[in-house]
Write an enzyme that holds these catalytic residues in place. Structure first.
Site, PDB file in Angstrom:
ATOM      1  N   GLY A  72     110.912  -4.534  58.072  1.00 53.29           N
ATOM      2  CA  GLY A  72     111.032  -5.683  58.954  1.00 53.29           C
ATOM      3  C   GLY A  72     110.712  -6.997  58.259  1.00 53.29           C
ATOM      4  CB  SER A  73     108.060  -8.008  55.891  1.00 56.33           C
ATOM      5  OG  SER A  73     106.998  -7.567  56.702  1.00 56.33           O
ATOM      6  CB  THR A 238     119.030   2.555  43.600  1.00 61.51           C
ATOM      7  OG1 THR A 238     119.418   2.150  42.291  1.00 61.51           O
ATOM      8  CG2 THR A 238     119.520   3.963  43.877  1.00 61.51           C
ATOM      9  CB  CYS A 326     100.321  -7.227  59.653  1.00 61.21           C
ATOM     10  SG  CYS A 326     101.664  -6.104  59.869  1.00 61.21           S
TER      11      CYS A 326
END
Ligand SMILES: Cc1ncc(COP(=O)(O)O)c(C=O)c1O
Ligand SMILES: Cc1ncc(COP(=O)(O)O)c(C=O)c1O
Ligand code: FES
Ligand code: FES
Lengths: 393, 146, 393
Positions: A72-73, A238, A326
């Protein structure tokens, strides 16, 4: 004490059994690099495109509009920086809110240093922005509106469709951080006029370290990570095939179960909320009473401090949180709770319990039984409560 | 690269590889975009293509389209052969991945170059045929996805 | 045809058994968010710090100097952009090479648009840069030298210690993209004067989607991903614990086995190289004959094209590559092969076979047996070879 009751699903979720089973073969068996030509790589490529379909379908988008990221960040950073850079010639003003996740807020601060102007909209006591205020803050040079779908701390759901409509009437792009919403709330990017949307796997039973960004076809955006030609040159690196496969599966499962699971969770959530408010004096609900995430319960208890509460709960085997996980490393009171107008000391005494498919009614009953004592134990220690208790006496 | 079964068949077992010693027309074109090269040999009798052979330095798609294109023109009149476009070859192969569309132009252009060579040598004019170019890609602005 | 012989380990590797076993509990059992306070999150935190130690130890760094990212590309982007932004006041000149991975090259191009000046050093026929040329290209405003440790296509290893020494004598920061080197070649960031180093898990038996960047203590750098306080505020986003645990384990294993494994691989590599050069006329080795990655064999065959070769090999169950897997979607001949001076059509006919712990002597023998026919089949089809064959006849 080992965790017995996990009620911090907004911080992260365990990987679902079905999801883990689906991704396991991609570690050792189908490990090919999706960019290669040989047979084993075709399995990776196929899995990649299937997951893209699954994720797209979950939010009403087209597969080609989904780009996988590491979470998400990253998606939030990419949305803001990528659009700000791509549209620098058109304008330099971004509108967001005071209650966004730090992935948006700190990116906003960074962009301000780069010469952007950022408006942080206030919210009302329930955590909602005002559409009038949003409209008033629009300028000729406004290039992007970024409003989170649902808040990670207080669970409030914003009027996303209305915001999208307004943005599009004004010819402005609309991004929403839907990290807490995807798989939990119904989303249709077309009906809601969403141009960019962030999501993160570990909030809905997929692994950590995988996410996606929806970018409406034709939207100008610069990459955040340059390099190989992966993700149509919008995001190099990748491809994390196991993560991607897991995200696809998790979105598919969550969306298919959403109707019944939402009903179940809202019942549990409201039982929890009402039970606590009833049993514990000087407690208040944070966030909107009905426009809130099905699993989110956030309550402030006067006169006590959050971390102490978490430690006592942990000692009983209950995992919960006080503000965003967080930022729990920081000591600042939650910016979200401040934004809804809580005084410092009340903001400090907040408890977030976030339920998901793993939680049961028995667990809710257990919490309801224990929480009054936990709060009382801490209040008995609190000099602030002393005064209140004395006044009453 | 996801090639169709037909492409893989024509790649693994290419038809018409080789040289026609007494060819009526020979055409060689290069694709500056990828540096690949194709050479086509045609044997033409009474306005009909009796035989076609090719040599190709290129990717799987280039080899397969070479093989298919030579198959398709064999037995056709010159005018009919002009209808063997890169699109027709691709269709006959059940399609090509988007990034490989340009490879099919190599076959079409090499064929045209061979026909041009035949026309030059025999002093005939072929309706609708344009002189060959050095770089196939100048002709075909392919919509390669980004 | 199912892949039986996998010789594309430079593109990606399967996750090692020991690594997968180590990470499995972190999906469903120890799934806590490392930033939380309760017990289950402590397991995540502990695992995170153990992995940081393991990775640090593998390159002679301190644990606090390791920051986890989502892969090599992100680390490369972060190194260049983060340093360029942090040192913008000091200077705007960066030196790198023409043979870097696109994660460096495209970031360099991006920075040039932002006002940086970037020197791309040429390399000699073996793919090595010249220290004299490097020294000459240094300017008063040079802030960073970024030279890859070992090249992903041709395997050439650069004189890293000498570059580091020069950089530090001149007071310039030194970054190395060691994505192909970590776990394959001995690295000591202090002895080699490396200030920043990129690595990627999936090149050494850890999962895809995890990487790390070593940042020497005190080096000024801006984050690429802003948000929560994770990774000491240098890289936001909920930590990918399974990936991180896997990277730690993989580095530890690889370094402990490096001595014996390197010997084994060099033997296989040289047998493969010498065998092919002997058996196939008009073939040449790309890269340095001895200063090369233990598992890298890169050979050009005149008159034929790479993709066709890969398809024929795939039909035999052999997975190989022609140029970097990341760019095989593109049609440009490899920039690395062009930089070592190969003409276009020779660059096109290159075959890269990269060996790792899974490969055996029997596999090498199989390739040596089959490759002459594969090449001959394609040459028989090639209009270029026709001329050569005719000349001889
Ligand atoms: C030298 C080099 N640098 C960077 C990368 C990028 O790593 P990743 O694909 O894990 O982002 C790769 C591999 O693709 C590489 O070989
Ligand atoms: C609303 C919101 N946005 C963004 C994020 C960041 O997601 P991630 O930690 O997966 O990068 C989170 C969760 O941490 C979140 O709750
Ligand atoms: S007294 Fe410890 S955080 Fe305030
Ligand atoms: S890539 Fe050159 S012809 Fe196909």
């Amino acid at each position: 004490m080992a965790t017995k009751i996990y009620m911090d699903n907004a911080a992260t979720t365990p990987v679902r059994d079905e999801v883990l089973d689906t991704i396991l073969p991609y570690f050792k068996e189908f490990y090919g690099n999706a960019s290669s030509v040989y047979s084993i790589a075709k399995e990776s490529k196929k899995a990649l495109e299937k997951a893209r379909e699954q994720v797209a379908k979950g939010i009403g988008a087209k597969a080609e509009e989904i780009y996988f990221t590491a979470g998400g960040s990253e998606s939030d950073n990419m949305a803001l920086r990528g659009v700000a850079e791509a549209l620098a010639k058109k304008g330099n003003h971004i509108i967001t809110t005071k209650i966004e996740h730090h992935a948006i807020l700190h990116t906003g601060e960074y962009l301000e240093k780069q010469g952007c102007e950022v408006t942080y909209l206030p919210v009302d006591e329930f955590g909602k922005i005002s559409l009038e205020e949003l409209e008033k803050s629009i300028r000729p040079e406004t290039i992007l509106i970024s409003v989170m779908f649902a808040n990670n701390e207080i669970g409030t759901i914003q009027p996303i469709a209305e915001i999208g409509k307004l943005a599009h009437e004004k010819g402005i792009l609309f991004h929403t951080d839907a990290v807490q919403a995807v798989g939990h709330v119904a989303i249709d990017v077309n009906e809601m006029n969403i141009d960019l949307l962030s999501m993160s796997g570990h909030k809905l039973g997929a692994p950590k370290g995988i996410g996606a960004i929806y970018i409406r076809k034709g939207i100008p955006i610069l990459p955040l990570i340059f390099g190989g030609a992966q993700e149509k040159k919008k995001r190099a690196g990748t491809e994390n095939i196991p993560g991607i496969v897991g995200l696809g599966k998790a979105v598919e499962l969550a969306v298919s179960e959403m109707e019944t699971e939402t009903k179940r969770l809202i019942h549990l959530r409201d039982k929890l909320i009402n039970g606590i408010l009833e049993k514990v004096p000087h407690s208040r609900l944070n966030g909107h009473p009905t426009d809130r995430l099905p699993g989110n319960c956030n309550i402030s208890f006067g006169y006590i401090e959050g971390e102490s509460m978490l430690l006592l709960l942990d000692a009983m085997g209950v995992a919960a949180s006080s503000g965003s996980a967080c930022t729990s490393g920081s000591l600042d009171p939650s910016h979200v709770l401040m934004a809804i107008g809580l005084p410092h000391e009340i903001a400090h005494g907040s408890l977030r319990l976030t339920l998901d498919r793993g939680n049961t009614e028995e667990e809710v009953d257990f919490i309801l039984e224990k929480i009054p004592d936990v709060v009382q134990k801490l209040r008995d220690m609190s000099p602030l409560y002393e005064e209140v208790a004395n006044k009453k006496a | 690269m996801e090639y169709s079964e037909k492409v893989m068949d024509h790649f693994m077992n290419p038809r018409n590889v080789g040289v026609i010693e007494d060819a009526s027309g020979v055409g060689q074109v290069g694709n500056a975009k990828c540096g690949d090269i194709m050479k086509v040999y045609l044997k033409i009798e009474d306005g009909r293509i009796e035989d076609a052979k090719f040599k190709t330095f290129g990717c799987g798609a280039a080899v397969a389209t070479s093989s298919m294109a030579t198959e398709l023109v064999k037995g056709k009149t010159i005018q009919e052969a002009l209808e063997v476009t890169n699109k027709a070859v691709m269709e006959a192969l059940d399609g090509l991945p988007p990034v490989k569309v340009h490879c099919s132009c190599l076959a079409e252009e090499a064929l045209h170059a061979a026909l041009w060579d035949y026309a030059e040598k025999n002093g005939v004019k072929i309706e609708g045929l344009k002189p060959p170019v050095d770089d196939v890609d100048e002709l075909h602005h392919m919509e390669n996805e980004e």
